[in-house]
Design a protein around this motif. Structure first.
Motif, PDB file in Angstrom:
ATOM      1  N   TYR A  23       0.835  -1.204   0.000  1.00  0.00           N
ATOM      2  CA  TYR A  23       0.000   0.000   0.000  1.00  0.00           C
ATOM      3  C   TYR A  23       0.872   1.258   0.000  1.00  0.00           C
ATOM      4  CZ  TYR A  23      -3.136   3.693   1.391  1.00  0.00           C
ATOM      5  OH  TYR A  23      -3.812   4.888   1.434  1.00  0.00           O
ATOM      6  N   GLU A  24       1.945   1.251   0.779  1.00  0.00           N
ATOM      7  CA  GLU A  24       2.855   2.397   0.813  1.00  0.00           C
ATOM      8  C   GLU A  24       3.449   2.660  -0.575  1.00  0.00           C
ATOM      9  OE1 GLU A  24       4.265   1.904   5.484  1.00  0.00           O
ATOM     10  OE2 GLU A  24       5.632   1.317   3.872  1.00  0.00           O
ATOM     11  N   LYS A  26       2.060   1.741  -3.474  1.00  0.00           N
ATOM     12  CA  LYS A  26       0.971   2.154  -4.350  1.00  0.00           C
ATOM     13  C   LYS A  26       0.553   3.600  -4.117  1.00  0.00           C
ATOM     14  CE  LYS A  26      -1.190  -2.193  -5.548  1.00  0.00           C
ATOM     15  NZ  LYS A  26      -1.000  -1.947  -6.985  1.00  0.00           N
ATOM     16  N   SER A  27       0.562   4.032  -2.869  1.00  0.00           N
ATOM     17  CA  SER A  27       0.109   5.384  -2.542  1.00  0.00           C
ATOM     18  C   SER A  27       1.208   6.429  -2.718  1.00  0.00           C
ATOM     19  CB  SER A  27      -0.419   5.423  -1.109  1.00  0.00           C
ATOM     20  OG  SER A  27       0.633   5.174  -0.191  1.00  0.00           O
ATOM     21  N   THR A  29       3.725   6.887  -0.722  1.00  0.00           N
ATOM     22  CA  THR A  29       4.279   7.360   0.549  1.00  0.00           C
ATOM     23  C   THR A  29       5.651   6.773   0.823  1.00  0.00           C
ATOM     24  OG1 THR A  29       3.126   5.633   1.794  1.00  0.00           O
ATOM     25  CG2 THR A  29       2.009   7.755   1.585  1.00  0.00           C
ATOM     26  N   ASP A  40       4.740  -0.665  -8.548  1.00  0.00           N
ATOM     27  CA  ASP A  40       3.759  -0.883  -7.484  1.00  0.00           C
ATOM     28  C   ASP A  40       2.841  -2.077  -7.717  1.00  0.00           C
ATOM     29  OD1 ASP A  40       2.062  -0.007  -9.461  1.00  0.00           O
ATOM     30  OD2 ASP A  40       1.262   1.687  -8.317  1.00  0.00           O
TER      31      ASP A  40
END
Length: 90
Positions: A23-24, A26-27, A29, A40
């Motif tokens: 998720y990190e 993909k986002s 961050t 990602d």
């Protein structure tokens, strides 16, 4: 193992929380190589009970030839489908 696209840039890493870590990426961050190269897509992963074994496997995979990594991905995910929705439960 993350990829930017089919046959694209690959990234290998180890984490104690796969869903959070992907998720990190993909986002965006995660300030890293993966953000710079838009990597990602979760295309391959292995689970380990022992962190030392996981780190050892990560180091070995990083030394593999690219063709071997691609063969490993394509053995179970020939279309490089993003596995993240499946592992994230959504």
């Amino acid at each position: 193992m993350l990829a930017s696209r089919i046959g694209g840039t690959l990234y290998i890493g180890v984490t104690n929380d796969l869903v959070r870590r992907v998720y990190e990426h993909k986002s965006g961050t995660a300030e890293s190589f993966t953000k710079d190269y838009d990597v990602d897509r979760l295309v391959y992963f292995e689970c380990f009970e022992d962190i030392e074994a996981a780190i050892h496997r990560e180091k070995r995979l990083k030394k593999w030839r690219r063709a071997w990594k691609i063969a490993l991905i394509e053995k179970d995910d020939p279309n490089w489908i993003d596995l993240y929705p499946e592992v994230a439960g959504g």
